[in-house]
Write a protein that holds these residues in place. Sequence first.
Motif, short mmCIF file in Angstrom:
data_model
loop_
_atom_site.label_atom_id
_atom_site.label_comp_id
_atom_site.label_asym_id
_atom_site.label_seq_id
_atom_site.Cartn_x
_atom_site.Cartn_y
_atom_site.Cartn_z
N ILE A 116 0.95 -1.13 -0.03
CA ILE A 116 0.12 0.04 0.01
C ILE A 116 1.11 1.20 0.04
O ILE A 116 1.69 1.55 0.79
CB ILE A 116 -1.12 -0.12 1.14
N ALA A 117 0.88 2.01 -1.29
CA ALA A 117 1.71 3.28 -1.44
C ALA A 117 1.64 4.31 -0.35
O ALA A 117 2.52 4.84 0.14
CB ALA A 117 1.81 3.80 -2.85
N ASN A 118 0.27 4.72 0.14
CA ASN A 118 -0.15 5.71 1.25
C ASN A 118 -0.79 5.18 2.27
O ASN A 118 -2.17 5.32 2.47
CB ASN A 118 -0.85 6.78 0.23
N PRO A 119 -0.22 4.33 3.12
CA PRO A 119 -0.95 3.76 4.13
C PRO A 119 -1.71 4.72 5.04
O PRO A 119 -0.83 6.06 5.67
CB PRO A 119 0.43 3.07 5.12
N THR A 120 -2.63 4.47 5.48
CA THR A 120 -3.72 5.61 6.16
C THR A 120 -4.19 4.85 7.43
O THR A 120 -4.53 3.80 7.53
CB THR A 120 -4.91 6.02 5.45
N GLN A 168 -18.06 1.96 6.82
CA GLN A 168 -18.28 2.68 5.68
C GLN A 168 -16.85 2.95 4.81
O GLN A 168 -16.58 2.91 3.69
CB GLN A 168 -19.14 4.01 5.87
N LEU A 169 -15.70 3.35 5.78
CA LEU A 169 -14.71 3.63 5.21
C LEU A 169 -14.06 2.37 4.42
O LEU A 169 -13.22 2.51 3.29
CB LEU A 169 -13.59 4.22 6.25
N ALA A 170 -14.04 1.26 5.19
CA ALA A 170 -13.36 0.12 4.62
C ALA A 170 -13.90 -0.14 3.26
O ALA A 170 -13.45 -0.76 2.39
CB ALA A 170 -13.75 -0.99 5.71
N ALA A 171 -15.45 -0.03 3.24
CA ALA A 171 -16.13 -0.34 1.77
C ALA A 171 -15.51 0.76 0.70
O ALA A 171 -15.47 0.21 -0.43
CB ALA A 171 -17.50 -0.21 1.78
N ASP A 174 -8.83 1.49 -0.08
CA ASP A 174 -8.13 0.27 0.24
C ASP A 174 -6.65 0.82 0.60
O ASP A 174 -5.69 -0.07 0.49
CB ASP A 174 -7.95 -0.44 -1.20
N ASP A 175 -6.76 1.93 1.32
CA ASP A 175 -5.35 2.36 1.60
C ASP A 175 -5.06 2.24 3.39
O ASP A 175 -4.10 2.56 3.88
CB ASP A 175 -5.11 3.89 1.26
N ARG A 203 -12.72 -7.12 15.50
CA ARG A 203 -13.23 -7.98 14.51
C ARG A 203 -12.86 -7.30 13.06
O ARG A 203 -12.50 -7.73 12.12
CB ARG A 203 -14.75 -7.93 14.74
N LEU A 204 -13.29 -6.16 13.07
CA LEU A 204 -12.84 -5.27 11.81
C LEU A 204 -11.65 -5.50 11.43
O LEU A 204 -11.17 -5.52 10.27
CB LEU A 204 -13.49 -3.94 11.75
N CYS A 205 -10.68 -4.85 12.28
CA CYS A 205 -9.17 -5.39 11.98
C CYS A 205 -8.77 -6.58 11.48
O CYS A 205 -8.09 -6.76 10.51
CB CYS A 205 -8.26 -4.73 13.36
N ASP A 206 -9.09 -7.47 12.19
CA ASP A 206 -9.02 -8.94 11.59
C ASP A 206 -9.45 -9.17 10.31
O ASP A 206 -8.75 -9.83 9.58
CB ASP A 206 -9.81 -9.86 12.51
N GLU A 207 -10.56 -8.71 10.09
CA GLU A 207 -11.45 -9.10 8.78
C GLU A 207 -10.46 -8.54 7.54
O GLU A 207 -10.19 -8.67 6.66
CB GLU A 207 -12.67 -8.46 8.70
N GLN A 208 -10.13 -7.04 7.83
CA GLN A 208 -9.32 -6.30 6.92
C GLN A 208 -7.76 -6.26 6.94
O GLN A 208 -7.28 -5.57 6.22
CB GLN A 208 -9.85 -4.72 7.05
#
Length: 390
Positions: A116-120, A168-171, A174-175, A203-208
């Motif tokens: 990921i070039a611009n990690p956020t 919503q951000l996750a959807a 992709d950064d 949970r969200l961090c695990d999924e993503q």
Amino acid sequence: MADHLMHNYAPLPVTFVRGEGPWLWDSDDKRYLDALSGVAVCGLGHAHPAVAEAVAGQARTLVHTSNWYHIAKQEQLAARLTDLAGMDNAFFCNSGAEANETAIKLARLHGRQKQIANPTIVVMDGSFHGRTLATLSATGNPKIQAGFEPLLPGFVHVAYDDVDAIEQLAALRDDIVAVMVEPITGEGGIRIPADDYLPQLRRLCDEQEWLLIVDEIQTGMGRTGRWFAFEHSDIQPDIVTLAKGLGNGVPIGACLARGQAAGLFQPGQHGSTYGGNPLVCAAALAVIDTLEQEQLAARAGWLGQHMLNGLYHNLANTDGVVECRGKGLMLAVELDRPCGELMTRALDKGLLINVTAGNTVRLLPPLILSDEQADQVVSGVSELIQTFLA
Ligand SMILES: *Cc1c(COP(=O)(O)O)cnc(C)c1O
């Protein structure tokens, strides 16, 4: 004499010259009961003999050698802290901001590994993570950011205690590489999120495949009734940052990592000249021993509940009081109006309290407070607030 200091602070009109336990004395020998602990730093109170002994003994033995060599006390401290927190390894620095800088750097490395070039990093409105440029950029308070633009890119702010906003951000993006969160906000006014907030973030961090960074700089070291506030939620973060209560006033910060996050740094990628030197590690080891021997986290839990009950009993039906809330010895009374002047009024009465977020009285007393002193704080604060609102 203050003429030669920069104008970034606005100190109250008092100079303390010594302390003992929860007490401080000023230069006129007036005594104050400290319900702020140097902002959640002196959890064991002032001049604690175990810390004083450890610092004095270490100062006579060896203060500093640099991280070019092994430091036995640093290795011991890392073992103790990671064991207590369920983490794998530790990096030591000198402040909370630096601990968070370390976490931010780890999150960016994690992003690079994922191409990921611009990690956020997702951060929260109303949060406080420090005053360095990266941590200021992560902080969710435009007032303290003002004037220091351009802020660092790589952070996206969402509302605190709002998992949907992050979903919503996750959807959309992709950064994203990490979520950074205070388990209870400190500077932001002692906001306590829903019980399932941290579990949902986990949970969200695990999924993503994001890292979950928990900023325990104010909540850690027993203050909320557990060693670390994340333990109330039965989750395990990937990164935990600590400072404040860790050294009881000796400046030390720590960044703990687990699993994949624990393997990200390679030699030469991060460092600190002073970080984890023998002096500060000796102090932190004495703090941990004392917290453990005297079971002070548990004490903070029930003493804080007792104080909260007292505040609630005295103030819940007072016009102008919005809410009494807290966990352990992290307590707040939110008013419906700005109340900064309560700090001076309390000072006159020999009591140290704090006001944060403009309208919230914040109490962060030492964990060694006696039952009687705790009642004294509750009645003193209640009276002050009632008089102020009358
Ligand atoms: C105090 C604090 C910091 C910053 O710590 P410093 O030692 O002042 O750099 C960061 N995060 C939280 C939650 C804090 O309370």
